[in-house]
Design an enzyme around this catalytic site. Structure first.
Site, short mmCIF file in Angstrom:
data_model
loop_
_atom_site.label_atom_id
_atom_site.label_comp_id
_atom_site.label_asym_id
_atom_site.label_seq_id
_atom_site.Cartn_x
_atom_site.Cartn_y
_atom_site.Cartn_z
N LYS A 1 25.35 -9.90 -48.08
CA LYS A 1 26.47 -9.16 -48.65
C LYS A 1 26.94 -9.74 -49.99
O LYS A 1 27.49 -9.02 -50.82
CB LYS A 1 27.66 -9.15 -47.67
CG LYS A 1 27.35 -8.71 -46.24
CD LYS A 1 27.06 -7.23 -46.15
CE LYS A 1 27.18 -6.63 -44.76
NZ LYS A 1 26.37 -7.22 -43.69
C1 LIG Z 1 25.78 -6.51 -42.64
C2 LIG Z 1 24.66 -7.19 -41.99
C3 LIG Z 1 23.58 -6.46 -41.46
C4 LIG Z 1 23.56 -4.95 -41.44
O1 LIG Z 1 23.44 -4.40 -42.72
P1 LIG Z 1 23.79 -2.85 -42.96
O2 LIG Z 1 23.72 -2.64 -44.42
O3 LIG Z 1 25.16 -2.64 -42.41
O4 LIG Z 1 22.77 -2.06 -42.21
C5 LIG Z 1 22.52 -7.19 -40.93
N1 LIG Z 1 22.52 -8.53 -40.89
C6 LIG Z 1 23.55 -9.26 -41.38
C7 LIG Z 1 23.50 -10.74 -41.29
C8 LIG Z 1 24.64 -8.62 -41.95
O5 LIG Z 1 25.66 -9.34 -42.43
#
Ligand SMILES: *Cc1c(COP(=O)(O)O)cnc(C)c1O
Length: 461
Positions: A112
């Site tokens: 993120k």
């Molecule tokens: C947010 C997240 C996901 C999922 O990603 P999306 O874009 O919501 O599909 C998977 N793994 C981790 C560690 C995350 O923080």
């Protein structure tokens, strides 16, 4: 480049309009009215570039004149200065068939950070043009919140509100949010699950007089800019991958469908990608949809991969727009059905299109632990539980040439690591202070009016 809503493609918007709005007024999500396609020459040029240069090239296509070349370059360079690796998203081989793209070298150790670092700078830049103020809201299943706090802390003219489900995220995830000492950061725990948090955000946006009065902006992956920024590392992955490994399948730990949708856009732009593979835990609404054609919401189940404990994959609506051949009336009807009955069904043509682009697989909690153990024993490598799920799906479906997206550092999920291999996954040294700093969290009932009042009283300040 103009943008439209998935539920109404008659009205068009600029990138700047949608950057600060997130969700469209009609409840739909913004998407480009046309995805730019790259020529062979463009592609081979891009695949020789470093991360920052790829970023500039891709983002320019989607933002056009919103930022000058110099401003964009400054924002990109500043965003990735704080990453632990010069490649930003390094790739390495796990074995002959599988590579791993590491997306967790940012300040809060999850993928993120990659989008959020740049998104916060874009928002700050746009706000500074007329010195206006914004309230930024974000529901998090754990990692988005930390990334948002790290990127928005101390930013001028911006208040950040994070909603997370009380008791359903790891301590490390929580402390990445709660230990910020900046007073523009508001971390709120909601008595409910992630979908409740996400629903509060959606209903706050539907309250137009409120959302306009506080200049409400969403930085969840419903914000197009996040997806746009995530397209970059798909190009970086192929650029780093050995040239003889053509069109790899890419396996993505998936919750809200944002990350993998960025891969879909990259593929549409002409990037050589095989199947896009949705990897999930038991909350496998998308896998069930691929198998049966019915997208049906069940109760979200708590697991040791909490960032994917999601039932409603909001960004799936963006893909549906293509699956229904841009028929916004049909799509709006499906979304109404989903809201009313908790499900909708695809017709045969839509389903076969879906299956021609995507694959899916899911892994249960115990299996996830076993995969972490196995990979550690075989490769002396600790995977976080989300990445382990992708690795599990890779071997279960027996892909011969695949890239696994590694979405988080194992130390963000120490309990799962301990359960699997009996050792503490260590945080990088520079992150260890989160255990010493005081936490700042407000708890609220699952009631959107409480959140609303809090934002209003802050905005007047
Ligand atoms: C947010 C997240 C996901 C999922 O990603 P999306 O874009 O919501 O599909 C998977 N793994 C981790 C560690 C995350 O923080």
């Amino acid at each position: 480049m103009r943008y439209i809503s998935t539920r109404n493609n008659k009205e068009e918007y600029s990138f700047e309009d949608i950057l600060l709005k997130g969700l469209a007024d009609d409840g739909g999500l913004y998407i480009p009215n046309q995805v730019p396609s790259l020529s062979k020459d463009d592609l081979s040029e891009i695949l020789k570039m470093d991360y920052q240069s790829i970023a500039l090239r891709i983002i320019k296509l989607f933002t056009q004149d919103t930022f000058s070349e110099a401003v964009l370059r400054r924002m990109v360079n500043d965003s990735y200065k704080c990453f632990n690796k010069t490649e930003i998203t390094p790739i390495h081989n796990l074995d002959k068939k599988t590579s791993i793209l590491e997306l967790y070298h940012g300040p809060t150790l999850a993928f993120k950070d990659i989008a959020m670092q740049l998104l916060s700078r874009m928002i700050e830049e746009v706000l500074s043009k007329d010195n206006s103020k914004a309230s930024i809201i974000c529901a998090t299943s754990g990692d988005t919140g930390g990334a948002a706090v790290a990127s928005f802390a101390g930013k001028k003219n911006i208040d950040l509100y994070i909603l997370f489900p009380e008791g359903r995220i790891s301590e490390v995830q929580r402390r990445f949010m709660s230990t910020s000492q900046q007073n523009n950061i508001n971390v709120i725990s909601i008595d409910g699950n992630f979908d409740d948090c996400q629903n509060i955000v959606k209903s706050l946006f539907r309250d137009k007089s409120f959302s306009q009065s506080v200049n409400l902006t969403a930085v969840n992956s419903i914000n197009w800019a996040r997806i746009m920024i995530q397209i970059i590392y798909y190009f970086s992955a192929i650029a780093q991958n050995p040239k003889d490994k053509k069109n790899p399948d890419i396996i993505v730990p998936t919750g809200n469908f944002g990350d993998i949708f960025a891969g879909y856009i990259a593929k549409k732009m002409g990037l050589g990608i095989g199947k896009l593979v949705i990897a999930s835990n038991v909350n496998n609404i998308l896998e069930r949809c691929l198998n049966t054609g019915t997208y049906e919401i069940l109760e979200a189940i708590q697991t040791n991969s909490p960032s994917m404990d999601i039932q409603i994959s909001s960004n799936f609506e963006r893909l549906l727009y293509d699956l229904v051949n841009h028929d916004t009336k049909k799509l709006s009807k499906m979304m109404d059905e989903l809201a009313k009955d908790g499900q909708f069904s695809l017709d045969e043509a839509e389903l076969s299109k879906l299956n021609s682009i995507f694959d899916a697989g899911s892994i249960e909690q115990i299996e996830t632990i076993n995969i972490i153990k196995k990979i550690y024993n075989q490769h002396n490598l600790i995977l976080d539980p989300h990445t382990a799920i992708a690795a599990g799906v890779s071997s279960k479906n027996n892909y011969h040439n695949s890239i696994i997206l590694s979405t988080a550092h194992p130390a963000k999920f120490p309990q799962a690591i301990k359960d699997a291999i009996g050792i503490e996954a260590e945080l990088p040294l520079k992150n260890k202070n989160i255990f010493e700093l005081p936490e700042h969290i407000k708890n609220m009932k699952n009631d959107m009016s409480l959140v609303k009042n809090h934002i209003v009283s802050n905005f007047k300040r």
